[in-house]
Design a protein around this motif. Sequence first.
Motif, PDB file in Angstrom:
ATOM      1  N   TYR A 157      31.304 -23.973  35.971  1.00  0.00           N
ATOM      2  CA  TYR A 157      30.223 -22.992  36.017  1.00  0.00           C
ATOM      3  C   TYR A 157      29.503 -22.865  34.673  1.00  0.00           C
ATOM      4  CZ  TYR A 157      32.342 -21.100  40.357  1.00  0.00           C
ATOM      5  OH  TYR A 157      32.860 -20.916  41.606  1.00  0.00           O
ATOM      6  N   TYR A 158      30.260 -22.952  33.586  1.00  0.00           N
ATOM      7  CA  TYR A 158      29.712 -22.657  32.257  1.00  0.00           C
ATOM      8  C   TYR A 158      30.048 -23.752  31.231  1.00  0.00           C
ATOM      9  CZ  TYR A 158      29.968 -18.160  34.640  1.00  0.00           C
ATOM     10  OH  TYR A 158      29.880 -17.158  35.564  1.00  0.00           O
ATOM     11  N   PRO A 159      29.657 -24.994  31.465  1.00  0.00           N
ATOM     12  CA  PRO A 159      30.030 -26.068  30.532  1.00  0.00           C
ATOM     13  C   PRO A 159      29.484 -25.866  29.114  1.00  0.00           C
ATOM     14  CG  PRO A 159      28.374 -26.832  32.091  1.00  0.00           C
ATOM     15  CD  PRO A 159      28.814 -25.468  32.546  1.00  0.00           C
ATOM     16  N   ASN A 160      28.325 -25.218  28.998  1.00  0.00           N
ATOM     17  CA  ASN A 160      27.720 -25.010  27.676  1.00  0.00           C
ATOM     18  C   ASN A 160      28.441 -23.933  26.866  1.00  0.00           C
ATOM     19  OD1 ASN A 160      26.825 -23.227  29.609  1.00  0.00           O
ATOM     20  ND2 ASN A 160      24.741 -23.110  28.861  1.00  0.00           N
ATOM     21  N   ILE A 161      29.245 -23.115  27.510  1.00  0.00           N
ATOM     22  CA  ILE A 161      29.968 -22.060  26.795  1.00  0.00           C
ATOM     23  C   ILE A 161      31.242 -22.595  26.152  1.00  0.00           C
ATOM     24  CG2 ILE A 161      31.284 -19.919  27.117  1.00  0.00           C
ATOM     25  CD1 ILE A 161      29.262 -18.992  29.072  1.00  0.00           C
ATOM     26  N   LEU A 162      31.855 -23.592  26.762  1.00  0.00           N
ATOM     27  CA  LEU A 162      33.135 -24.107  26.266  1.00  0.00           C
ATOM     28  C   LEU A 162      33.091 -24.502  24.790  1.00  0.00           C
ATOM     29  CD1 LEU A 162      34.477 -26.301  29.202  1.00  0.00           C
ATOM     30  CD2 LEU A 162      35.379 -24.135  28.365  1.00  0.00           C
ATOM     31  N   GLN A 163      31.978 -25.060  24.358  1.00  0.00           N
ATOM     32  CA  GLN A 163      31.865 -25.522  22.968  1.00  0.00           C
ATOM     33  C   GLN A 163      31.580 -24.385  21.991  1.00  0.00           C
ATOM     34  OE1 GLN A 163      32.871 -28.574  22.995  1.00  0.00           O
ATOM     35  NE2 GLN A 163      32.647 -28.591  25.202  1.00  0.00           N
ATOM     36  N   LYS A 164      31.086 -23.258  22.498  1.00  0.00           N
ATOM     37  CA  LYS A 164      30.649 -22.158  21.632  1.00  0.00           C
ATOM     38  C   LYS A 164      31.717 -21.097  21.384  1.00  0.00           C
ATOM     39  CE  LYS A 164      26.171 -20.855  22.249  1.00  0.00           C
ATOM     40  NZ  LYS A 164      25.405 -21.076  21.192  1.00  0.00           N
ATOM     41  N   ILE A 165      32.726 -21.041  22.256  1.00  0.00           N
ATOM     42  CA  ILE A 165      33.662 -19.925  22.219  1.00  0.00           C
ATOM     43  C   ILE A 165      35.061 -20.407  21.842  1.00  0.00           C
ATOM     44  CG2 ILE A 165      34.743 -18.135  23.653  1.00  0.00           C
ATOM     45  CD1 ILE A 165      32.085 -18.018  25.176  1.00  0.00           C
ATOM     46  N   PRO A 166      35.692 -19.735  20.890  1.00  0.00           N
ATOM     47  CA  PRO A 166      37.060 -20.118  20.516  1.00  0.00           C
ATOM     48  C   PRO A 166      38.011 -20.060  21.723  1.00  0.00           C
ATOM     49  CG  PRO A 166      36.150 -18.579  18.918  1.00  0.00           C
ATOM     50  CD  PRO A 166      35.178 -18.647  20.063  1.00  0.00           C
ATOM     51  N   LYS A 167      38.960 -20.970  21.731  1.00  0.00           N
ATOM     52  CA  LYS A 167      39.894 -21.090  22.852  1.00  0.00           C
ATOM     53  C   LYS A 167      40.675 -19.803  23.103  1.00  0.00           C
ATOM     54  CE  LYS A 167      40.525 -26.097  22.741  1.00  0.00           C
ATOM     55  NZ  LYS A 167      39.448 -26.416  21.839  1.00  0.00           N
ATOM     56  N   LYS A 168      40.950 -19.044  22.068  1.00  0.00           N
ATOM     57  CA  LYS A 168      41.712 -17.797  22.282  1.00  0.00           C
ATOM     58  C   LYS A 168      40.943 -16.829  23.181  1.00  0.00           C
ATOM     59  CE  LYS A 168      40.904 -14.287  18.866  1.00  0.00           C
ATOM     60  NZ  LYS A 168      41.521 -13.433  17.907  1.00  0.00           N
ATOM     61  N   TYR A 169      39.616 -16.806  23.056  1.00  0.00           N
ATOM     62  CA  TYR A 169      38.809 -15.931  23.891  1.00  0.00           C
ATOM     63  C   TYR A 169      38.674 -16.483  25.312  1.00  0.00           C
ATOM     64  CZ  TYR A 169      37.641 -13.481  19.600  1.00  0.00           C
ATOM     65  OH  TYR A 169      37.710 -12.770  18.434  1.00  0.00           O
ATOM     66  N   ILE A 170      38.597 -17.797  25.437  1.00  0.00           N
ATOM     67  CA  ILE A 170      38.555 -18.400  26.774  1.00  0.00           C
ATOM     68  C   ILE A 170      39.863 -18.094  27.504  1.00  0.00           C
ATOM     69  CG2 ILE A 170      38.474 -20.579  28.064  1.00  0.00           C
ATOM     70  CD1 ILE A 170      36.542 -21.604  25.845  1.00  0.00           C
ATOM     71  N   ALA A 171      40.984 -18.225  26.799  1.00  0.00           N
ATOM     72  CA  ALA A 171      42.290 -17.916  27.398  1.00  0.00           C
ATOM     73  C   ALA A 171      42.324 -16.460  27.860  1.00  0.00           C
ATOM     74  CB  ALA A 171      43.411 -18.196  26.398  1.00  0.00           C
ATOM     75  N   GLU A 172      41.852 -15.567  27.010  1.00  0.00           N
ATOM     76  CA  GLU A 172      41.815 -14.139  27.358  1.00  0.00           C
ATOM     77  C   GLU A 172      40.955 -13.892  28.600  1.00  0.00           C
ATOM     78  OE1 GLU A 172      40.482 -10.678  24.666  1.00  0.00           O
ATOM     79  OE2 GLU A 172      41.854 -11.902  23.459  1.00  0.00           O
ATOM     80  N   TYR A 173      39.795 -14.525  28.640  1.00  0.00           N
ATOM     81  CA  TYR A 173      38.887 -14.382  29.778  1.00  0.00           C
ATOM     82  C   TYR A 173      39.549 -14.864  31.067  1.00  0.00           C
ATOM     83  CZ  TYR A 173      34.682 -15.023  32.655  1.00  0.00           C
ATOM     84  OH  TYR A 173      33.750 -14.968  33.661  1.00  0.00           O
ATOM     85  N   LEU A 174      40.308 -15.949  30.964  1.00  0.00           N
ATOM     86  CA  LEU A 174      40.960 -16.528  32.138  1.00  0.00           C
ATOM     87  C   LEU A 174      42.253 -15.818  32.510  1.00  0.00           C
ATOM     88  CD1 LEU A 174      40.446 -20.313  31.327  1.00  0.00           C
ATOM     89  CD2 LEU A 174      39.157 -18.916  32.966  1.00  0.00           C
ATOM     90  N   GLY A 175      42.705 -14.916  31.645  1.00  0.00           N
ATOM     91  CA  GLY A 175      43.925 -14.180  31.929  1.00  0.00           C
ATOM     92  C   GLY A 175      45.185 -14.993  31.702  1.00  0.00           C
ATOM     93  N   VAL A 176      45.133 -15.914  30.732  1.00  0.00           N
ATOM     94  CA  VAL A 176      46.298 -16.736  30.396  1.00  0.00           C
ATOM     95  C   VAL A 176      46.562 -16.647  28.899  1.00  0.00           C
ATOM     96  CG1 VAL A 176      45.869 -18.351  32.303  1.00  0.00           C
ATOM     97  CG2 VAL A 176      44.967 -18.879  30.037  1.00  0.00           C
TER      98      VAL A 176
END
Length: 188
Positions: A157-176
């Motif tokens: 859904y959001y391929p352009n966001i993956l490069q901009k956001i630190p992995k710790k925040y992506i993990a938090e968003y995904l609930g992992v």
Amino acid sequence: MDQLRNHIEEITPISDEEFAYIKTFFTKKKIKKHQYLIQSGDKVQCEYWIIKGTLRAFYINKDGKEHILQFAIKNWWISDYNAYFNQTESAINIVCMEDAEILCLTLYAREKLASELHKMEHFFRMKLTLLYSSQQKRIISLLSDNPKERYEKFASYYPNILQKIPKKYIAEYLGVCRETLSRIYLNN
């Protein structure tokens, strides 16, 4: 402001005269990295459209744990919509993850625009419909998908966001946890 016009015209065409009027309702603002746009407890006066930059909306529970509700990048809208539409205090925080430029729209301005220009009422309704739909998909994903499936949906859904956001925040968003996200990265 041409960027805003293009954004509106993705949903409805507008004339030069209409756009000249529409843009008078918006106020431009610059925010620095780590600066809060909204803090829990603030009265929410505006919704924000992002010209450039990345923002993060999050809720902090009673145990002090942060839960990310939304990321927002160029051409996206963000606010605490419950507080904005009800003109109450915010329950969430919105912080700038990199220097940003935004356009601010008060509820009064939004309502005036919607009542005076049917095209803008249609535009705002379509934007809220898309927001509601994406939030519903996310809730269903959090309830039914495993971490790998949630990550894959987020990435698609959001391929352009993956490069901009630190992995710790992506993990938090995904609930992992961060380690789970790292394992998912290694297996992809």
